[in-house]
Scaffold this motif. Sequence first.
Motif, mmCIF file in Angstrom:
data_model
loop_
_atom_site.group_PDB
_atom_site.id
_atom_site.type_symbol
_atom_site.label_atom_id
_atom_site.label_comp_id
_atom_site.label_asym_id
_atom_site.label_seq_id
_atom_site.Cartn_x
_atom_site.Cartn_y
_atom_site.Cartn_z
ATOM 1 N N ASP A 17 24.576 51.894 52.176
ATOM 2 C CA ASP A 17 24.408 52.785 51.028
ATOM 3 C C ASP A 17 23.651 54.041 51.441
ATOM 4 O OD1 ASP A 17 23.948 50.254 48.409
ATOM 5 O OD2 ASP A 17 25.741 50.991 49.472
ATOM 6 N N SER A 18 23.572 54.990 50.516
ATOM 7 C CA SER A 18 22.833 56.236 50.765
ATOM 8 C C SER A 18 21.435 56.166 50.172
ATOM 9 C CB SER A 18 23.584 57.414 50.148
ATOM 10 O OG SER A 18 24.829 57.605 50.776
ATOM 11 N N ALA A 19 20.551 56.943 50.749
ATOM 12 C CA ALA A 19 19.178 57.042 50.249
ATOM 13 C C ALA A 19 18.832 58.515 50.080
ATOM 14 C CB ALA A 19 18.208 56.384 51.228
ATOM 15 N N VAL A 20 18.120 58.807 48.993
ATOM 16 C CA VAL A 20 17.702 60.180 48.724
ATOM 17 C C VAL A 20 16.213 60.186 48.378
ATOM 18 C CG1 VAL A 20 18.025 62.251 47.331
ATOM 19 C CG2 VAL A 20 19.985 60.761 47.835
ATOM 20 N N ILE A 21 15.484 61.054 49.042
ATOM 21 C CA ILE A 21 14.050 61.221 48.786
ATOM 22 C C ILE A 21 13.823 62.686 48.441
ATOM 23 C CG2 ILE A 21 11.725 60.986 49.733
ATOM 24 C CD1 ILE A 21 12.970 59.030 51.819
ATOM 25 N N LYS A 22 13.018 62.927 47.432
ATOM 26 C CA LYS A 22 12.846 64.285 46.921
ATOM 27 C C LYS A 22 11.399 64.726 46.987
ATOM 28 C CE LYS A 22 13.634 66.916 42.643
ATOM 29 N NZ LYS A 22 14.207 66.846 41.269
ATOM 30 N N CYS A 23 11.206 65.984 47.329
ATOM 31 C CA CYS A 23 9.864 66.574 47.322
ATOM 32 C C CYS A 23 9.869 67.860 46.527
ATOM 33 C CB CYS A 23 9.379 66.850 48.747
ATOM 34 S SG CYS A 23 8.697 65.391 49.534
ATOM 35 N N THR A 24 8.811 68.055 45.771
ATOM 36 C CA THR A 24 8.638 69.260 44.976
ATOM 37 C C THR A 24 7.411 69.999 45.472
ATOM 38 O OG1 THR A 24 9.571 68.140 43.049
ATOM 39 C CG2 THR A 24 8.326 70.147 42.643
ATOM 40 N N TYR A 25 7.555 71.315 45.645
ATOM 41 C CA TYR A 25 6.439 72.110 46.123
ATOM 42 C C TYR A 25 6.070 73.164 45.086
ATOM 43 C CZ TYR A 25 10.134 75.431 47.474
ATOM 44 O OH TYR A 25 11.206 76.285 47.475
ATOM 45 N N SER A 26 4.907 73.779 45.267
ATOM 46 C CA SER A 26 4.422 74.689 44.231
ATOM 47 C C SER A 26 4.414 76.152 44.650
ATOM 48 C CB SER A 26 3.013 74.281 43.806
ATOM 49 O OG SER A 26 2.134 74.287 44.912
ATOM 50 N N ASP A 27 4.335 76.414 45.958
ATOM 51 C CA ASP A 27 4.195 77.794 46.424
ATOM 52 C C ASP A 27 5.566 78.410 46.674
ATOM 53 O OD1 ASP A 27 3.531 80.189 47.573
ATOM 54 O OD2 ASP A 27 2.195 79.333 49.082
ATOM 55 N N SER A 28 5.915 79.405 45.885
ATOM 56 C CA SER A 28 7.234 80.026 46.025
ATOM 57 C C SER A 28 7.386 80.770 47.351
ATOM 58 C CB SER A 28 7.485 80.996 44.861
ATOM 59 O OG SER A 28 6.461 81.974 44.818
ATOM 60 N N ALA A 29 6.270 81.024 48.047
ATOM 61 C CA ALA A 29 6.331 81.699 49.343
ATOM 62 C C ALA A 29 6.621 80.734 50.494
ATOM 63 C CB ALA A 29 5.020 82.424 49.613
ATOM 64 N N SER A 30 6.636 79.452 50.236
ATOM 65 C CA SER A 30 6.912 78.469 51.290
ATOM 66 C C SER A 30 8.273 78.740 51.921
ATOM 67 C CB SER A 30 6.881 77.052 50.716
ATOM 68 O OG SER A 30 5.596 76.721 50.263
ATOM 69 N N ASN A 31 8.344 78.626 53.261
ATOM 70 C CA ASN A 31 9.592 78.985 53.924
ATOM 71 C C ASN A 31 10.035 78.008 55.007
ATOM 72 O OD1 ASN A 31 7.672 79.468 55.827
ATOM 73 N ND2 ASN A 31 8.019 81.670 55.981
ATOM 74 N N TYR A 32 9.350 76.877 55.111
ATOM 75 C CA TYR A 32 9.705 75.911 56.155
ATOM 76 C C TYR A 32 9.478 74.519 55.609
ATOM 77 C CZ TYR A 32 9.346 73.212 60.477
ATOM 78 O OH TYR A 32 9.507 72.276 61.464
ATOM 79 N N PHE A 33 10.500 73.647 55.722
ATOM 80 C CA PHE A 33 10.442 72.344 55.060
ATOM 81 C C PHE A 33 10.921 71.260 56.028
ATOM 82 C CE2 PHE A 33 9.601 74.384 51.093
ATOM 83 C CZ PHE A 33 10.275 75.584 51.175
ATOM 84 N N PRO A 34 9.969 70.573 56.658
ATOM 85 C CA PRO A 34 10.338 69.510 57.594
ATOM 86 C C PRO A 34 10.261 68.128 56.957
ATOM 87 C CG PRO A 34 8.059 70.129 57.952
ATOM 88 C CD PRO A 34 8.561 70.934 56.763
ATOM 89 N N TRP A 35 10.967 67.192 57.565
ATOM 90 C CA TRP A 35 10.876 65.787 57.210
ATOM 91 C C TRP A 35 10.505 64.995 58.462
ATOM 92 C CZ3 TRP A 35 11.094 63.513 52.496
ATOM 93 C CH2 TRP A 35 11.594 64.280 51.432
ATOM 94 N N TYR A 36 9.544 64.087 58.289
ATOM 95 C CA TYR A 36 9.088 63.251 59.388
ATOM 96 C C TYR A 36 9.362 61.787 59.069
ATOM 97 C CZ TYR A 36 6.670 67.219 61.466
ATOM 98 O OH TYR A 36 6.399 68.422 62.054
ATOM 99 N N LYS A 37 9.658 61.034 60.112
ATOM 100 C CA LYS A 37 9.874 59.594 59.993
ATOM 101 C C LYS A 37 8.785 58.883 60.769
ATOM 102 C CE LYS A 37 13.215 55.988 61.337
ATOM 103 N NZ LYS A 37 14.512 55.726 62.038
ATOM 104 N N GLN A 38 8.184 57.865 60.144
ATOM 105 C CA GLN A 38 7.149 57.099 60.828
ATOM 106 C C GLN A 38 7.481 55.621 60.758
ATOM 107 O OE1 GLN A 38 3.143 57.268 59.180
ATOM 108 N NE2 GLN A 38 2.232 56.938 61.192
ATOM 109 N N GLU A 39 7.832 55.063 61.879
ATOM 110 C CA GLU A 39 8.072 53.632 61.965
ATOM 111 C C GLU A 39 6.729 52.911 62.028
ATOM 112 O OE1 GLU A 39 10.686 53.095 65.275
ATOM 113 O OE2 GLU A 39 12.325 54.159 64.303
ATOM 114 N N LEU A 40 6.741 51.642 61.670
ATOM 115 C CA LEU A 40 5.514 50.865 61.576
ATOM 116 C C LEU A 40 4.734 50.892 62.883
ATOM 117 C CD1 LEU A 40 3.924 49.062 59.635
ATOM 118 C CD2 LEU A 40 5.128 47.095 60.617
ATOM 119 N N GLY A 41 3.491 51.332 62.799
ATOM 120 C CA GLY A 41 2.621 51.369 63.971
ATOM 121 C C GLY A 41 2.875 52.504 64.935
ATOM 122 N N LYS A 42 3.771 53.410 64.558
ATOM 123 C CA LYS A 42 4.119 54.520 65.459
ATOM 124 C C LYS A 42 3.645 55.865 64.903
ATOM 125 C CE LYS A 42 6.612 51.897 68.279
ATOM 126 N NZ LYS A 42 8.095 52.000 68.240
#
Lengths: 113, 112
Positions: A17-42
């Motif tokens: 199946d598919s998964a979707v995660i959403k983030c909302t930000y407040s600063d309209s000047a923001s210009n870079y949006f990364p996503w990080y993955k953290q496996e258990l203990g890593k």
Amino acid sequence: GENVEQHPSTLSVQEGDSAVIKCTYSDSASNYFPWYKQELGKRPQLIIDIRSNVGEKKDQRIAVTLNKTAKHFSLHITETQPEDSAVYFCADPASGSARQLTFGSGTQLTVLP
Amino acid sequence: DAEITQSPRHKITETGRQVTLACHQTWNHNNMFWYRQDLGHGLRLIHYSYGVQDTNKGEVSDGYSVSRSNTEDLPLTLESAASSQTSVYFCASSGTGVSPLHFGNGTRLTVT
């Protein structure tokens, strides 16, 4: 960049199946949006990022979409696999500095076999 | 290969002691950061540096200090360890401009 909200905090999906995660930000000047993955203990590791001049970016089974008007960006994972199980964090640059990131609170994704 | 190394990986200390966590990167990055990670709070910025002799306070800097005497190292010092500082600490670095963070493996600190 001082406030980034991430939802949901936990997400369980069936393998394939598919998964979707959403983030909302407040600063309209923001210009870079990364996503990080953290496996258990890593350590957290960058999996995909997007700049504000682009609406969508794909890398195999993962994609990030950006809605600047609504100030939110989303991580999409298709054809989920057990190895996708991890905590995912979005991040947003602090106001006035793209070098400094504020992280969301994280989403624990569990892919059920 | 370039890397970012944290030491020690695990540390147990007593309340009131001074503790220093080491971070060393071979990326030649100007930007270095210290985050702490606690359940339910994600990653919170403690201190950061944009270059030698530059240090800045982050969101949760009380009780912590850093120094940047060269490009490679940003040690984090807990002046007088408190139980509230029990956490996992991550060091990270990034290159010029808008660029990804590279994280170290983390240090798990327990203050008893």
